[in-house]
Scaffold this motif. Structure first.
Motif, mmCIF file in Angstrom:
data_model
loop_
_atom_site.group_PDB
_atom_site.id
_atom_site.type_symbol
_atom_site.label_atom_id
_atom_site.label_comp_id
_atom_site.label_asym_id
_atom_site.label_seq_id
_atom_site.Cartn_x
_atom_site.Cartn_y
_atom_site.Cartn_z
ATOM 1 N N TYR A 58 0.864 -1.179 0.000
ATOM 2 C CA TYR A 58 0.000 0.000 0.000
ATOM 3 C C TYR A 58 0.904 1.233 0.000
ATOM 4 O O TYR A 58 1.740 1.387 0.895
ATOM 5 C CB TYR A 58 -0.904 0.014 1.228
ATOM 6 N N ALA A 59 0.725 2.118 -0.977
ATOM 7 C CA ALA A 59 1.638 3.258 -1.112
ATOM 8 C C ALA A 59 0.882 4.566 -1.290
ATOM 9 O O ALA A 59 0.005 4.670 -2.160
ATOM 10 C CB ALA A 59 2.585 3.036 -2.291
ATOM 11 N N ASP A 67 -2.669 13.217 9.036
ATOM 12 C CA ASP A 67 -3.867 12.450 9.389
ATOM 13 C C ASP A 67 -4.003 11.290 8.412
ATOM 14 O O ASP A 67 -3.274 11.181 7.441
ATOM 15 C CB ASP A 67 -5.125 13.327 9.395
ATOM 16 N N MET A 68 -4.975 10.403 8.690
ATOM 17 C CA MET A 68 -5.145 9.209 7.874
ATOM 18 C C MET A 68 -6.334 9.323 6.929
ATOM 19 O O MET A 68 -6.487 8.517 6.020
ATOM 20 C CB MET A 68 -5.303 7.982 8.780
ATOM 21 N N VAL A 69 -7.174 10.309 7.151
ATOM 22 C CA VAL A 69 -8.415 10.443 6.390
ATOM 23 C C VAL A 69 -8.168 10.718 4.917
ATOM 24 O O VAL A 69 -8.881 10.208 4.050
ATOM 25 C CB VAL A 69 -9.299 11.567 6.986
ATOM 26 N N HIS A 70 -7.144 11.529 4.627
ATOM 27 C CA HIS A 70 -6.923 11.980 3.258
ATOM 28 C C HIS A 70 -5.879 11.146 2.506
ATOM 29 O O HIS A 70 -5.320 11.609 1.515
ATOM 30 C CB HIS A 70 -6.508 13.457 3.260
ATOM 31 N N ARG A 71 -5.622 9.919 2.993
ATOM 32 C CA ARG A 71 -4.650 9.050 2.315
ATOM 33 C C ARG A 71 -5.352 7.808 1.767
ATOM 34 O O ARG A 71 -5.748 6.931 2.539
ATOM 35 C CB ARG A 71 -3.531 8.661 3.281
ATOM 36 N N ILE A 74 -3.844 4.159 2.725
ATOM 37 C CA ILE A 74 -4.003 3.708 4.108
ATOM 38 C C ILE A 74 -5.472 3.437 4.424
ATOM 39 O O ILE A 74 -5.801 2.578 5.251
ATOM 40 C CB ILE A 74 -3.398 4.712 5.114
ATOM 41 N N GLN A 75 -6.375 4.136 3.740
ATOM 42 C CA GLN A 75 -7.794 3.846 3.894
ATOM 43 C C GLN A 75 -8.110 2.459 3.355
ATOM 44 O O GLN A 75 -8.871 1.695 3.953
ATOM 45 C CB GLN A 75 -8.636 4.905 3.175
ATOM 46 N N SER A 76 -7.504 2.136 2.209
ATOM 47 C CA SER A 76 -7.670 0.797 1.630
ATOM 48 C C SER A 76 -7.082 -0.265 2.546
ATOM 49 O O SER A 76 -7.667 -1.340 2.745
ATOM 50 C CB SER A 76 -6.990 0.748 0.255
ATOM 51 N N SER A 95 6.592 7.592 11.613
ATOM 52 C CA SER A 95 6.256 8.840 10.933
ATOM 53 C C SER A 95 5.726 8.591 9.528
ATOM 54 O O SER A 95 5.034 9.435 8.960
ATOM 55 C CB SER A 95 7.475 9.756 10.861
ATOM 56 N N ARG A 96 6.067 7.439 8.931
ATOM 57 C CA ARG A 96 5.514 7.077 7.621
ATOM 58 C C ARG A 96 4.053 6.673 7.764
ATOM 59 O O ARG A 96 3.250 6.892 6.867
ATOM 60 C CB ARG A 96 6.276 5.906 6.991
ATOM 61 N N PHE A 97 3.724 6.038 8.898
ATOM 62 C CA PHE A 97 2.371 5.518 9.116
ATOM 63 C C PHE A 97 1.409 6.629 9.530
ATOM 64 O O PHE A 97 0.363 6.826 8.933
ATOM 65 C CB PHE A 97 2.407 4.413 10.173
ATOM 66 N N THR A 98 1.765 7.377 10.580
ATOM 67 C CA THR A 98 0.968 8.523 11.001
ATOM 68 C C THR A 98 1.783 9.424 11.916
ATOM 69 O O THR A 98 2.671 8.960 12.624
ATOM 70 C CB THR A 98 -0.313 8.094 11.737
#
Length: 280
Positions: A58-59, A67-71, A74-76, A95-98
């Motif tokens: 997943y890239a 945040d994670m909402v606009h990626r 990571i949503q997938s 830091s790559r994850f969140t």
């Protein structure tokens, strides 16, 4: 006996499915070792050494970790986690994850319920244990601190550019930014002019959007115009020669697309239309 233990250990590792997550922001792409290719290569080698099977890569490219909402990636990944398609999520660094503490805690809690572990290649922790979860929390605090400090530095730099009249907003219809200066893009500028002209004539946002679309114009991000996107253009004082940053406004050095008089007339109509709707 030793042989059987090695076989059992190998079987245990092979049964583990890993979801690899990689991310770079626009700033990270210039940093050695942070490229998507470098992250993927290192993490795939890690899985190979451990005997893990890679379920999916997943890239997210050119996206901030605030945040994670606009990626999208990571949503997938989280959707697949809900279906328990893998056992481990592996990434280069936290830091790559969140970089958000709230996102981190919520995600760790959710993944723990699903029996999915988080593993960082550069930071040793195991979210299956209480101590490991505590370490993740501490790392998350520092990740957010780094983000906030970076945000302050960026804000300071933009403020200095604004003071020097060099501040150039990105993705602005009608202009392109070169060396911190706004340069007119003719076709886009013609679109902006038509937008103001049409609205002065029709006093209708939707009708103006239809006019722009019928003329074959598209937005800066390749989308058709809507009433809302037309309103965004009509309210942007940059087209009349001004620049704005953090509620501060001044006359810029770039070329205007529409006159201050036209801009004022449009704002008057927008305010009148807004007030008339409020009465009802």
């Amino acid at each position: 006996m030793a042989y059987l233990k090695r076989k059992a250990k190998a079987f245990y590792h092979m049964s583990k499915k890993v979801a690899i997550y990689i991310r770079v922001s626009s700033l990270d792409q210039a940093r050695e070792g942070y490229s998507l290719a470098a992250q993927e290569r290192t993490l795939r080698n890690y899985c190979s050494d451990k005997g893990y099977s890679v379920y999916e890569l997943y890239a997210d490219e050119g996206i901030s970790g605030k945040d994670m909402v606009h990626r999208p990636a990571i949503q997938s990944l989280m959707q697949d986690a809900e279906e328990k398609k893998f056992d481990i999520i592996l990434f280069w660094a936290l830091s790559r994850f969140t970089r958000s503490v709230s996102d981190l805690y919520q995600t760790v809690y959710k993944l723990n319920q699903l029996n999915i572990d988080l593993v960082s290649y550069t930071e040793v922790f195991d979210t299956s244990t209480p101590f490991g979860r505590a370490i993740v929390g501490i790392l998350g605090v520092f990740a957010q601190l780094e983000r906030e400090l970076t945000s302050e530095r960026v804000s300071f730099a933009l403020d200095e550019k604004f003071k020097q009249s060099k501040y150039a907003p990105a993705f602005l219809q009608g202009y392109t930014s070169k060396n911190d200066e706004l340069k007119i893009v003719k076709r886009e500028a013609d679109c902006v002019k038509l937008c103001f002209e049409s609205y002065l004539e029709t006093h209708n946002l939707s009708e103006t959007a239809r006019t722009l679309n019928a003329a074959g114009y598209i937005g800066k991000r390749g989308k058709h115009f809507s009433a809302n996107s037309v309103k965004v253009i009509l309210r942007n004082k940059t087209y009349a020669g001004y620049i704005k940053f953090n509620e501060k406004e001044k006359f810029g050095s770039h070329e205007c697309i529409i006159s201050a008089d036209v801009f004022k007339k449009v704002q008057k109509i927008l305010i009148q239309k807004h007030n008339s709707r409020k009465k009802f």
